[in-house]
Design a protein around this motif. Structure first.
Motif, PDB file in Angstrom:
ATOM      1  N   ALA A   1       0.836  -1.204   0.000  1.00 43.15           N
ATOM      2  CA  ALA A   1       0.000   0.000   0.000  1.00 43.15           C
ATOM      3  C   ALA A   1       0.872   1.257   0.000  1.00 43.15           C
ATOM      4  CB  ALA A   1      -0.913  -0.002   1.220  1.00 43.15           C
ATOM      5  N   PRO A   2       0.336   2.366  -0.497  1.00 39.90           N
ATOM      6  CA  PRO A   2       1.070   3.632  -0.395  1.00 39.90           C
ATOM      7  C   PRO A   2       1.056   4.150   1.040  1.00 39.90           C
ATOM      8  CG  PRO A   2      -1.086   4.022  -1.350  1.00 39.90           C
ATOM      9  CD  PRO A   2      -0.950   2.529  -1.212  1.00 39.90           C
TER      10      PRO A   2
ATOM     11  N   LEU B   1       8.945   4.896   3.040  1.00 49.10           N
ATOM     12  CA  LEU B   1       9.046   5.379   4.419  1.00 49.10           C
ATOM     13  C   LEU B   1       9.061   6.900   4.412  1.00 49.10           C
ATOM     14  CD1 LEU B   1      12.113   6.594   4.936  1.00 49.10           C
ATOM     15  CD2 LEU B   1      12.692   4.229   5.327  1.00 49.10           C
ATOM     16  N   LEU B   2       8.724   7.468   5.558  1.00 51.68           N
ATOM     17  CA  LEU B   2       8.793   8.919   5.744  1.00 51.68           C
ATOM     18  C   LEU B   2       9.234   9.186   7.178  1.00 51.68           C
ATOM     19  CD1 LEU B   2       8.314  11.841   4.816  1.00 51.68           C
ATOM     20  CD2 LEU B   2       5.908  11.578   5.477  1.00 51.68           C
TER      21      LEU B   2
ATOM     22  N   PHE C   1      10.405   4.740  -4.301  1.00 50.48           N
ATOM     23  CA  PHE C   1       8.999   5.141  -4.380  1.00 50.48           C
ATOM     24  C   PHE C   1       8.870   6.491  -5.070  1.00 50.48           C
ATOM     25  CE2 PHE C   1      10.822   5.926  -0.180  1.00 50.48           C
ATOM     26  CZ  PHE C   1      10.615   7.282   0.025  1.00 50.48           C
ATOM     27  N   ASN C   2       7.652   6.738  -5.555  1.00 50.05           N
ATOM     28  CA  ASN C   2       7.291   8.022  -6.152  1.00 50.05           C
ATOM     29  C   ASN C   2       6.508   8.850  -5.139  1.00 50.05           C
ATOM     30  OD1 ASN C   2       8.367   7.264  -8.697  1.00 50.05           O
ATOM     31  ND2 ASN C   2       6.488   6.126  -9.145  1.00 50.05           N
TER      32      ASN C   2
ATOM     33  N   PHE D   1      -1.118  13.580   0.260  1.00 52.81           N
ATOM     34  CA  PHE D   1       0.295  13.400  -0.078  1.00 52.81           C
ATOM     35  C   PHE D   1       0.611  11.911   0.022  1.00 52.81           C
ATOM     36  CE2 PHE D   1       4.881  13.754   1.427  1.00 52.81           C
ATOM     37  CZ  PHE D   1       5.388  14.069   0.173  1.00 52.81           C
ATOM     38  N   GLN D   2       1.054  11.316  -1.094  1.00 54.21           N
ATOM     39  CA  GLN D   2       1.266   9.869  -1.120  1.00 54.21           C
ATOM     40  C   GLN D   2       2.680   9.503  -1.551  1.00 54.21           C
ATOM     41  OE1 GLN D   2      -2.048   8.217  -3.532  1.00 54.21           O
ATOM     42  NE2 GLN D   2      -2.709   7.275  -1.620  1.00 54.21           N
ATOM     43  N   LEU D   3       3.210   8.473  -0.894  1.00 50.08           N
ATOM     44  CA  LEU D   3       4.468   7.845  -1.277  1.00 50.08           C
ATOM     45  C   LEU D   3       4.104   6.460  -1.810  1.00 50.08           C
ATOM     46  CD1 LEU D   3       6.535   8.742   1.934  1.00 50.08           C
ATOM     47  CD2 LEU D   3       5.989  10.183  -0.033  1.00 50.08           C
ATOM     48  N   ILE D   4       4.388   6.228  -3.092  1.00 48.41           N
ATOM     49  CA  ILE D   4       3.892   5.030  -3.779  1.00 48.41           C
ATOM     50  C   ILE D   4       5.072   4.175  -4.226  1.00 48.41           C
ATOM     51  CG2 ILE D   4       2.465   4.186  -5.679  1.00 48.41           C
ATOM     52  CD1 ILE D   4       1.174   7.044  -5.675  1.00 48.41           C
TER      53      ILE D   4
END
Length: 460
Positions: A256-257, A342-343, A291-292, A329-332
């Motif tokens: 999942a994002p 990760l963030l 990731f994008n 805001f998504q990290l995909i």
């Protein structure tokens, strides 16, 4: 002899520590608003090691109050406040370096200090421009923070009445920032939120952040926590907190994002994002994390691989908007990645435009000198002399052709003001002055020659 040498070494060591600590806070201004004159100033706040001082020499008005209820933890700066029952606008004057970026933070604690159960509502101004509305009707305390570049060597923070309640302030803080950080196309940056992603922990401030930014922990149940005890290289332009970057969130569902959502009632907000990443897991040879990044479905940065134990900041160089005020805001994860995104930490700001120019600096200096010469004390002679127009100083008229042009003082009326001595030489610095009225005072001496040389002056 050895005892004396040992004592000397201890004293030298303590002196060096004190110097280093002072240098660490060089340029910091930390004001405990309403600190009683009977209490030490400055004093060291034990949680952060910050040195707080009384605000008494930074403002000419207001009265001191004290919070009656017990506050949890060590919160000495928030136990007192200054309130302003008199005048429409009451201001603090802070000396700054013109053209340098500063973090400006103000906190406001009401907690029914006056026993009236009537939380105030008032406006906060930065110079002649509105910054925020402070509303303490439904909350006990609140705060505002902004990244701002002053256009003069004096920064004025003003509390302005917009109703019948009395403005209050608890702390006012100023922190010089790195000049190459947080650059915008235009305007200043008003903090929306600053988070680090951890399911435990408390707010992070100085000395764990060199600029004394406040990092707030945040976590969602659909995430997984990762962390490290190893040192992370944080030496980029933004120098985020080491303790913040040692933590990160990843989606529990590895396919999942990672989604960060926020919303605003103002759908016109323009956002600047600063996402801080560091790979804090020891990846195996067959593992990759890539990731994008996207904001509301629009690609933000592609593709991205976090650096091992070293921070990298992904930022928006132009402001972004969110349709309807809803931001996603998504990290995909990319197809070739074996690990989820990760963030570590995220800062979100809104751009705020301060369009009204301050009054011409030479006019401001002149009227300040006149005030000092005659020891004038007028409650509304605070803040910018000319703007906004509804708060213009008594006895002045100004020419304000447009918001981008500094206003000029054209009238100075000090009639019946109890003036003594000679006519102040600083008046000649008001080069656009058209009307001067010094009648009904006790001035002595001859009329100075410079008045006849003032080309714009036609009425006296």
């Amino acid at each position: 002899m050895e005892t004396c040498l040992g004592l000397l070494l201890v004293l030298i060591t303590l002196a060096i520590i004190h110097i280093v600590q002072s240098q660490d806070q060089q340029g910091f201004i930390s004001l405990d608003c309403g600190l009683p004159t009977t209490e030490p100033s400055p004093y060291k706040e034990t949680d952060t090691g910050l040195w707080f001082s009384s605000d008494a020499t930074f403002t000419r008005s207001g009265k001191t109050g004290r919070i009656k209820e017990n506050l949890e933890g060590n919160s000495k700066p928030y136990k007192t406040l200054r309130y302003f029952p008199d005048g429409l606008r009451n201001c603090y004057n802070l000396s700054v370096d013109k053209g340098r970026r500063y973090l400006v933070r103000a906190t406001f604690v009401y907690r029914n200090y006056d026993g009236l159960n009537n939380g105030p509502v008032f406006d906060l101004y930065l110079g002649p421009n509105p910054w925020a509305e402070i509303d303490l009707r439904q909350v006990n305390d609140t705060g505002e923070e902004i990244l701002h570049i002053p256009t003069s060597d004096s920064l004025q923070i003003c509390l302005v009445k917009n109703g019948t309640t009395t403005p209050v302030i608890s702390t006012l803080e100023l922190r010089p920032m790195e000049k190459d950080a947080y650059i915008t196309k235009s305007g200043s940056l008003k903090l929306f939120f600053r988070r680090y992603y951890s399911n435990s922990g408390s707010n992070i401030r100085y000395m764990r952040d060199v600029y004394d930014r406040t990092w707030v922990p945040f976590f969602m149940k659909e995430w997984k926590q990762i962390s490290t005890t190893l040192q992370v290289d944080i030496s980029n332009t933004y120098v985020p907190s080491q303790d913040a970057i040692k933590n990160a969130a990843t989606p529990a569902d590895t396919s999942a994002p990672l989604t960060i959502k926020w919303s605003s009632k103002n759908s016109d907000h323009q956002y600047y994002l600063y996402a801080h990443f560091a790979e804090i897991q020891d990846l195996q040879a067959n593992e990759t994390r890539e990731f994008n990044l996207s904001l509301n479905g629009v690609q933000f940065y592609v593709p991205f691989v976090p650096r091992k134990l070293a921070v990298f900041t992904v930022l928006s160089r132009s402001p972004r908007t969110c349709n309807g005020g809803e931001c996603n805001f998504q990290l995909i994860r990319t197809n070739r990645s074996t690990l989820p995104p990760l963030l570590n930490a995220l800062e979100v700001y809104t751009a705020i435009q301060f369009l009204q120019s301050q009054t011409d600096e030479s006019d401001v200096d002149a009227v300040k000198n006149i005030t000092a010469t005659y020891a004038l004390s007028r409650i509304n002679w605070q803040g910018d002399p000319c703007v906004p127009q509804q708060l213009r100083w008594d006895g002045l008229n100004c020419r304000n052709t447009d918001m981008s042009t500094p206003p000029r003082i054209t009238t100075l009326n000090l009639t019946s003001s109890g003036l003594t001595g000679t006519i102040a030489a600083a008046i000649q610095s008001l080069t656009q002055l058209e009307t001067l009225d010094l009648s009904n005072n006790n001035l002595t001496g001859e009329v100075p020659e410079f008045l006849s040389n003032m080309e714009s002056l036609s009425v006296m």
